[in-house]
Design a protein around this motif. Sequence first.
Motif, short mmCIF file in Angstrom:
data_model
loop_
_atom_site.label_atom_id
_atom_site.label_comp_id
_atom_site.label_asym_id
_atom_site.label_seq_id
_atom_site.Cartn_x
_atom_site.Cartn_y
_atom_site.Cartn_z
N SER A 99 38.27 31.38 33.14
CA SER A 99 37.27 30.45 33.61
C SER A 99 35.93 31.18 33.79
CB SER A 99 37.70 29.83 34.94
OG SER A 99 37.74 30.82 35.96
N SER A 100 34.86 30.41 33.89
CA SER A 100 33.53 31.03 34.04
C SER A 100 33.46 31.86 35.31
CB SER A 100 32.45 29.95 34.03
OG SER A 100 32.67 29.02 35.10
N GLY A 101 34.07 31.38 36.40
CA GLY A 101 34.05 32.14 37.64
C GLY A 101 34.82 33.44 37.53
N THR A 102 35.99 33.41 36.86
CA THR A 102 36.79 34.63 36.70
C THR A 102 36.09 35.62 35.78
OG1 THR A 102 38.80 33.31 37.00
CG2 THR A 102 39.07 35.51 36.08
N ARG A 103 35.44 35.13 34.73
CA ARG A 103 34.69 36.03 33.85
C ARG A 103 33.54 36.69 34.61
NH1 ARG A 103 35.19 31.87 29.95
NH2 ARG A 103 33.00 31.29 30.21
N MET A 104 32.89 35.94 35.50
CA MET A 104 31.81 36.51 36.28
C MET A 104 32.34 37.61 37.21
SD MET A 104 28.99 34.56 38.68
CE MET A 104 28.32 33.71 37.24
N GLN A 105 33.53 37.40 37.77
CA GLN A 105 34.13 38.42 38.63
C GLN A 105 34.50 39.66 37.83
OE1 GLN A 105 37.26 35.96 40.22
NE2 GLN A 105 35.72 34.55 41.00
N ALA A 132 25.54 36.41 41.94
CA ALA A 132 26.66 36.82 41.11
C ALA A 132 27.94 36.06 41.41
CB ALA A 132 26.91 38.32 41.30
N LEU A 133 27.99 35.32 42.53
CA LEU A 133 29.21 34.62 42.91
C LEU A 133 29.01 33.11 42.97
CD1 LEU A 133 30.34 37.03 45.77
CD2 LEU A 133 31.02 37.07 43.38
N THR A 134 28.06 32.61 42.21
CA THR A 134 27.73 31.19 42.28
C THR A 134 28.92 30.31 41.91
OG1 THR A 134 25.41 31.66 41.78
CG2 THR A 134 26.19 29.42 41.37
N HIS A 135 29.71 30.71 40.89
CA HIS A 135 30.81 29.89 40.40
C HIS A 135 32.17 30.33 40.97
CE1 HIS A 135 28.09 27.98 37.56
NE2 HIS A 135 27.69 29.18 37.18
N ASP A 137 35.16 30.37 43.81
CA ASP A 137 35.67 29.53 44.89
C ASP A 137 35.69 30.33 46.19
OD1 ASP A 137 38.25 30.98 45.20
OD2 ASP A 137 38.71 30.11 43.26
N ALA A 138 35.88 29.61 47.31
CA ALA A 138 35.75 30.23 48.63
C ALA A 138 36.75 31.36 48.84
CB ALA A 138 35.92 29.16 49.71
N ARG A 139 37.97 31.21 48.33
CA ARG A 139 39.01 32.22 48.55
C ARG A 139 38.66 33.52 47.84
NH1 ARG A 139 44.15 33.12 45.96
NH2 ARG A 139 45.66 34.09 47.39
N ARG A 140 38.24 33.42 46.58
CA ARG A 140 37.87 34.64 45.86
C ARG A 140 36.52 35.18 46.33
NH1 ARG A 140 39.65 33.93 39.51
NH2 ARG A 140 41.88 33.57 39.89
N PHE A 141 35.63 34.29 46.77
CA PHE A 141 34.35 34.76 47.33
C PHE A 141 34.64 35.70 48.49
CE2 PHE A 141 30.43 34.97 49.51
CZ PHE A 141 29.41 34.52 48.67
N ALA A 142 35.58 35.32 49.35
CA ALA A 142 35.93 36.15 50.50
C ALA A 142 36.50 37.49 50.05
CB ALA A 142 36.92 35.42 51.40
N ALA A 143 37.32 37.48 48.99
CA ALA A 143 37.90 38.73 48.49
C ALA A 143 36.82 39.65 47.94
CB ALA A 143 38.95 38.43 47.42
N VAL A 144 35.88 39.09 47.16
CA VAL A 144 34.80 39.90 46.60
C VAL A 144 33.90 40.43 47.71
CG1 VAL A 144 32.78 39.87 45.08
CG2 VAL A 144 34.86 38.64 44.42
N ALA A 145 33.53 39.56 48.64
CA ALA A 145 32.65 39.99 49.74
C ALA A 145 33.29 41.08 50.56
CB ALA A 145 32.30 38.79 50.61
#
Length: 218
Positions: A99-105, A132-135, A137-145
């Motif tokens: 997905s676009s969000g996973t590719r961005m990660q 960099a985290l626009t796309h 989701d909240a769960r992965r946003f927390a993991a990246v942050a």
Amino acid sequence: LEQAGSDSALARALADEQALADALQRQRDHYLQTQLGDWLLRDIEADYRKRHEPGLLRDARERFEAFTHHQWSFELDSHYQAMARDLRNDRRHPLTALSSGTRMQLLLAARVAWARDQEGSGPTLPLVLDEALTHTDARRFAAVADNLESMAREEDRQILYLTARADDLALWEASVEPAPHRIDLGALRQATDRAPTALPTVVLPRVPAPEGQSAEAY
């Protein structure tokens, strides 16, 4: 009863049953050998990768796995092309399947790893992330942050995250402690626009005294 066994049907049936049982046992043994071989190959491959894989790829892969809660990883195929691996189903996919969000990660993980590799033994560089985290989701946003906050703390690294979305700020504040320092560029710009403009000071030239000169000469 008199006819039973006279045509050898029972003997043939018993022989067929034994033959099928033997064939099933051979298939089972072959399956176990294959599974054991595959397991050993995967173990050897993982050990080889651990020993010989460049630190840049290992850093990017481990960070990407952390970003996705160990749902996705990435690796290089025999032609050194990057491929995504679904860790839950143990299947390999092209990066276009993400997905676009996973590719961005994945891109973020690769860029962070590349920046850390370029530093070498030099000073720790700041990271600037522009939405960099626009796309994500909240769960992965927390993991990246959380991952980036740990890196900032452990490496004494400054991370600047630029965004025009109020949701990003709320997610950052909910994901890490202490909350990140916020700089509202819009408020600063408005304050600058409201500041009075200082007029330039005009310094007039000093007129010299006549000092005994005639009016014409002065």
